[in-house]
Design an enzyme around this catalytic site. Structure first.
Site, PDB file in Angstrom:
ATOM      1  N   GLU A 167       0.809  -1.227   0.000  1.00  0.00           N
ATOM      2  CA  GLU A 167       0.000   0.000   0.000  1.00  0.00           C
ATOM      3  C   GLU A 167       0.843   1.278   0.000  1.00  0.00           C
ATOM      4  O   GLU A 167       0.788   2.081   0.949  1.00  0.00           O
ATOM      5  CB  GLU A 167      -0.947   0.008   1.208  1.00  0.00           C
ATOM      6  CG  GLU A 167      -1.939  -1.124   1.184  1.00  0.00           C
ATOM      7  CD  GLU A 167      -3.029  -0.998   2.245  1.00  0.00           C
ATOM      8  OE1 GLU A 167      -2.782  -0.339   3.263  1.00  0.00           O
ATOM      9  OE2 GLU A 167      -4.103  -1.569   2.048  1.00  0.00           O
ATOM     10  N   GLU A 207      -6.750  -7.804  -0.937  1.00  0.00           N
ATOM     11  CA  GLU A 207      -7.109  -7.842   0.488  1.00  0.00           C
ATOM     12  C   GLU A 207      -8.545  -7.390   0.661  1.00  0.00           C
ATOM     13  O   GLU A 207      -8.975  -6.405   0.048  1.00  0.00           O
ATOM     14  CB  GLU A 207      -6.269  -6.851   1.305  1.00  0.00           C
ATOM     15  CG  GLU A 207      -4.857  -7.221   1.550  1.00  0.00           C
ATOM     16  CD  GLU A 207      -4.176  -6.184   2.449  1.00  0.00           C
ATOM     17  OE1 GLU A 207      -4.872  -5.533   3.261  1.00  0.00           O
ATOM     18  OE2 GLU A 207      -2.968  -6.019   2.318  1.00  0.00           O
TER      19      GLU A 207
HETATM   20  C1  GLA Z   1      -4.283  -2.859   4.837  1.00  0.00           C
HETATM   21  C2  GLA Z   1      -2.929  -3.496   4.939  1.00  0.00           C
HETATM   22  C3  GLA Z   1      -2.906  -4.712   5.776  1.00  0.00           C
HETATM   23  C4  GLA Z   1      -3.785  -4.559   6.978  1.00  0.00           C
HETATM   24  C5  GLA Z   1      -5.160  -4.266   6.528  1.00  0.00           C
HETATM   25  C6  GLA Z   1      -6.109  -4.261   7.693  1.00  0.00           C
HETATM   26  O1  GLA Z   1      -4.961  -3.092   3.698  1.00  0.00           O
HETATM   27  O2  GLA Z   1      -2.332  -3.750   3.718  1.00  0.00           O
HETATM   28  O3  GLA Z   1      -1.576  -4.927   6.169  1.00  0.00           O
HETATM   29  O4  GLA Z   1      -3.299  -3.539   7.786  1.00  0.00           O
HETATM   30  O5  GLA Z   1      -5.152  -3.021   5.894  1.00  0.00           O
HETATM   31  O6  GLA Z   1      -6.897  -3.154   7.809  1.00  0.00           O
END
Ligand code: GLA
Length: 640
Positions: free
Chosen positions: A145, A298
């Site tokens: 991210e 995700e």
């Molecule tokens: C993000 C991150 C994960 C985790 C999720 C949970 O998308 O990439 O590592 O922290 O959020 O909210």
């Protein structure tokens, strides 16, 4: 990628090796075929500078491979270990207020710090050298991210170089930033700073340029790691995109540089808004990807988080959200994370294997979905058919985050979301498109609050209408050029001629206020004193100072029509204008030659009966004329 990927982030370093074997057995039970490993493993992989410990990762990759689970192998660069802070304090990020942060969370580094860049390339290279021939990895996953910003002196230096590249001369920069106002004229490049905390309103173009710069800088960091991986391996390379107002990343641009577009998606509403957001995120990802594969990397399995508390996802909802992504093109559905953590900052984040273990509703639903997905993989032979496009421009979003606008209620993202919602509620699939994209394949193009627009984009849109397109332009569009300088002689500036309207004055509405329309509908947020120069009036304001003035207009242009909607009209008025029926079933159609696949996802609380003929892929049953999609259920029909 012909199969659908199913799985999630797997963080085995949190667990005793005795759990690993059980994990792989459960993954097999759940139909998991891809897990992301190593995202936050830097301190476990490189416990001290240059000293690697790959033993545990070797064992995990072997175990997963033996269990038939492929790996999306990540570089751990989103969380440098504590030793990195000790050795490189200058690489710690600085907030706009000048506070230098330290480790203790994650994402704590400045991407402009040479020490960080070198360390990131080093660990990426070490991983690629070690695992390039291992059979488990199916994909490389760079970082996590990308999105953190920093305002330190190293970032300031990089920003100045980027500005020199963009503007060539200080004269040009001074003009673009309108520095003649408030005595901001720059006579020396080294006087330029990032938009740090200052006395009053910040320069809007400086603010926007810092976002543009930061996107390019983060991309350069991604590309360095990509080059390290590519030098050793031919596997696809991705990074997971995160979407949010704080993220200085132009994803549409970045999509050109990844092999697979990957998104993380966490709706922040608990009601039906979560389903709308899911469809919105998925449509954006598909549009960024263009023709490339994209993947939901995700999502949360068991809960929705509205920012204040967790809401358990009702039975079936996790599957519907996953299906909504797949229906809109995702090559699978992955979660954060596989097994819920026992400790750490995200110990209450939901997981495929919750704290309760495998004997749980959540794991049973996870396993059920895992058994369904292989039956749907064939849709990848087709393509999604979208006849409508909504324009999306992240720079416009950033520009409207400035503090200088005529109303704090102006909100680009909500205007775009509201346009998308109209189509989503009618079961009509839309693409998002860049303002300067080729739009000729769309029968209808909607332009929500495109505040910033270039001459090129404005000309393309005019040509689109001229050659037969239907264009619906929303309020507060066409106002400024890419330097955020107003297009004078009447709003909506770049679109005034095309729409055949001239606006002399804005009439922002009170927060939560409404304005009546002659048709019986209403507007919110915004209104304008519109003169219909060469346009026909479709609806008028009723009452108040704008009484009788045009609210919605239409103009024939060549073979097409250009509409202007000068306020945020209510749902029914917009649905009438766009001729959209209401539907509780999310519907997405795929086509290849004579074959059609239709995803039907029922978010309502009553069953839906839809006309259909062919084979329903989840059950394998023939459908002859009519299909019942139960409340909260879904179906995928293949028809010849
Ligand atoms: C993000 C991150 C994960 C985790 C999720 C949970 O998308 O990439 O590592 O922290 O959020 O909210």
């Amino acid at each position: 990628m012909t199969r659908l990927w199913y799985g999630g982030d797997y963080n085995p370093e949190q667990w005793d090796p005795a759990v690993w074997k059980q994990d792989v057995d459960l993954m097999r039970q759940a139909g998991v075929n891809l897990v992301t490993v190593g995202v936050f493993s830097w301190s476990s992989l490189e416990p001290s500078p240059g000293q690697y410990d790959f033993g545990w990762l070797d064992r995990i990759l072997d175990l997963l491979h033996d269990g038939g689970v492929s790996v999306d192998l990540a570089t751990p660069t989103a969380s440098p270990p504590p030793w990195f802070t000790r050795l490189h304090p200058e690489a710690m990020p600085v907030t706009p207020a000048g506070v230098r942060l330290t480790h203790g969370s994650r994402d704590t580094y400045c991407v402009c710090a040479p020490a960080y860049r070198e360390a990131a390339r080093g660990i990426a290279r070490a991983l690629a050298e070690r695992y390039r021939d291992h059979p488990a990895p199916a994909m490389w996953h760079v970082h996590n991210e990308y999105g953190t910003t920093c305002y330190c002196p190293l970032a300031a230096e990089r920003f100045r170089s980027w500005l020199q590249e963009r503007y060539g001369s200080l004269d040009r920069l001074n003009e673009a930033w309108t520095t003649a106002f408030w005595s901001q004229g720059y006579a020396d490049w080294t006087d330029i700073e990032p938009p740090r905390q200052t006395q009053y309103l910040v320069n809007p173009t400086q603010f926007l340029d810092y976002r543009r710069f930061w996107s390019d800088e983060l991309l350069a960091a991604f590309l360095e790691q990509k080059a390290e991986l590519r030098a050793q391996s031919e596997l696809p390379i991705t990074t997971n995109f995160v979407f949010g107002g704080w993220v200085p990343v132009n994803h549409a641009r970045w999509a050109e540089e990844v092999d697979v577009v990957a998104i993380d998606h966490y709706p922040d509403q608990a009601g039906i808004g979560a389903e709308e957001q899911t469809a919105f995120g998925a449509d954006l990802a598909r549009s960024w990807a263009g023709g490339k594969p994209w993947l939901l990397m995700e999502q949360a399995g068991g809960t929705l988080n509205d920012g204040r508390r967790l809401h358990p996802k009702e039975p079936g909802r996790m599957a519907r959200h996953s299906l909504s992504h797949i229906a809109r093109g995702s090559r699978g559905a992955l979660f954060f994370q596989w097994r819920a953590s026992r400790g750490g900052a995200e110990m209450y984040h939901s997981a495929m294997v919750p704290h309760a273990g495998a004997d749980s509703r959540i794991f049973r639903e996870v396993a059920e979905l895992g058994s369904v997905l292989p039956r749907l993989a064939e849709v990848a032979e087709g393509n999604i058919v979208a006849e409508v496009a909504i324009l999306w421009d992240v720079e416009c979003w950033w520009a409207m985050q400035g503090t200088h606008l005529p109303s704090s209620a102006l909100d680009y993202l909500s205007a775009v979301r509201s346009a998308h919602r109209h189509f989503w509620s009618a079961g009509v699939t839309v693409d998002f498109a860049a303002p300067d994209a080729d739009l000729s394949t769309y029968r209808l193009v909607v332009v929500p609050s495109l505040y910033v627009v270039s001459d090129v984009a404005a000309a393309r849109l005019a040509a689109y209408v001229e050659s037969g397109g239907q264009l619906v332009v929303g309020y507060f569009s066409g106002i400024v050029d890419p330097d955020l300088r107003v297009r004078t002689d009447g709003y909506p500036g770049a679109f005034a001629d095309l729409l055949g309207v001239r606006v002399e004055e804005f009439h922002p509405l009170p927060i939560d206020g409404e304005i009546a329309l002659a048709s019986g509908g209403s507007g919110r947020t915004w209104s304008e004193d519109v003169q219909a120069a060469t346009a026909e009036v479709v609806d008028r304001y009723a009452g108040g100072v704008l009484d009788g003035k045009p609210a919605i207009t239409r103009r024939q242009v060549g073979a097409g029509t250009a509409w202007y909607v000068s306020t945020e009209v209510d749902r029914e008025t917009m649905a009438d204008l766009l001729q959209l029926p209401a539907s509780q079933v999310e519907t997405v159609e795929w086509r290849s030659g004579d074959t059609t696949w239709t995803f039907l996802i029922n978010h309502g609380d009553s069953r839906a009966v839809v006309p259909a003929r062919g084979i329903e892929l989840v059950t394998g049953d023939p459908v002859d004329g009519e299909l019942v999609v139960p409340a909260g259920g879904y179906a995928v029909v293949r028809s010849a």
